[in-house]
Write an enzyme that holds these catalytic residues in place. Structure first.
Site, PDB file in Angstrom:
ATOM      1  N   GLU A  48       1.003  -1.000  -0.225  1.00  0.00           N
ATOM      2  CA  GLU A  48      -0.084   0.102  -0.073  1.00  0.00           C
ATOM      3  C   GLU A  48       0.804   1.694  -0.395  1.00  0.00           C
ATOM      4  OE1 GLU A  48      -3.232   2.434   2.983  1.00  0.00           O
ATOM      5  OE2 GLU A  48      -1.811   0.833   3.574  1.00  0.00           O
ATOM      6  N   ASP A  65      -5.137   9.884   9.301  1.00  0.00           N
ATOM      7  CA  ASP A  65      -3.754   9.698   9.951  1.00  0.00           C
ATOM      8  C   ASP A  65      -3.557  10.428  10.782  1.00  0.00           C
ATOM      9  OD1 ASP A  65      -2.984   7.866   7.563  1.00  0.00           O
ATOM     10  OD2 ASP A  65      -3.223   9.019   6.543  1.00  0.00           O
TER      11      ASP A  65
END
Length: 274
Positions: free
Chosen positions: A50, A61
């Site tokens: 990824e 995030d």
């Protein structure tokens, strides 16, 4: 036709194995690091990779990956350049699936069709756009799947707070695998309840045969092994990315950081397989 992601996960399942999916940020800590690191991840056990697309406001995030976004953007890595890195990787690796993870804004600036065309040209196998829910995806999944010779999976997130209605919508629109967020919070979050994850994955698997891979909060071999026992794969990001936090552009520090990252990969691979 199956995508590389679908073939890989099916092959692992036939061998009773689980996928190790490392995440790194394109262009972090410097653009020259990324392509060689992709190859090293494969050599150290990555089944799928990824790759983060740098973005200035990464809402899903935590601090570790948000700072990686900042480093990548400061080094000049754009969405196009990140995709070019995968195209370079594909010159010598045509088998390992690569998915890109990012946010909608840069894709909308390029245009859905242009973004899909760039992904196809680069040999990208999956796209995860955190802030594009399935009910708003429109024709984007069709644009990704248009080429039968290189179908691109659109991957969506499910979490501990996802409603049954949204779960059904994701299952209907998702392909490749479902990304299950194992904790309530952002990437790198601390609290991980394996029993709760197990129950949630069982609930999802009762509705679909699509593989379920788990990310967020996986920090070591012990947690990776525990989640691999209930999921089809584990996704590890912050624990790898954090190694680049203090490197700057110092080549010796970068080399040492890569060594630490690959040692963590070895730990994760051994734990999952063990």
């Amino acid at each position: 036709m199956q995508s590389r992601i679908e073939k890989t996960l099916a092959n692992l399942k036939s061998q009773n194995k689980k996928a190790l999916i490392p995440y790194i940020m394109a262009g972090d800590p410097t653009p020259s690091v990324t392509v060689p690191l992709l190859h090293k991840l494969v050599a150290h056990g990555a089944d799928v990779i990824e790759l983060g697309l740098p973005f200035s406001d990464p809402m899903a995030d935590g601090q570790t990956i948000a700072l990686a976004d900042e480093r990548a953007l400061a080094g000049g890595t754009s969405t196009r350049q990140a995709i070019e890195m995968i195209k370079e990787f594909r010159k010598t690796n045509t088998t390992t699936p690569v998915l890109v993870m990012g946010y909608l804004n840069p894709v909308e600036m390029l245009g859905y069709d242009k973004f899909a065309a760039l992904c196809k040209d680069a040999g990208i196998d999956g796209v995860l756009l955190v802030d594009l829910p399935p009910q708003e995806a429109g024709d984007f999944p069709k644009a990704l799947q248009a080429d039968d010779t290189n179908p691109i999976n659109q991957i969506f997130l499910l979490s501990p707070t996802t409603t049954d209605e949204r779960t059904d919508s994701v299952i209907k629109n998702c392909s490749g695998f479902i990304y299950y967020v194992s904790v309530k919070g952002v990437t790198g979050a601390a609290s991980l309840d394996v029993d709760e994850v197990n129950a949630q994955i069982a609930r999802i698997k009762a509705k679909t045969d699509i593989p379920v891979c788990v990310g967020f909060g996986i920090k070591d071999g012990k947690s990776a092994k525990a989640l691999a026992s209930v999921a089809d794969g584990v996704i590890v990001g912050s624990e790898l990315v954090k190694n680049f936090a203090e490197c700057g552009t110092d080549e010796q520090k970068i080399t040492q950081a890569v060594d630490r990252l690959l040692a963590k990969m070895d730990e994760l691979r051994a734990a999952i397989d063990g």
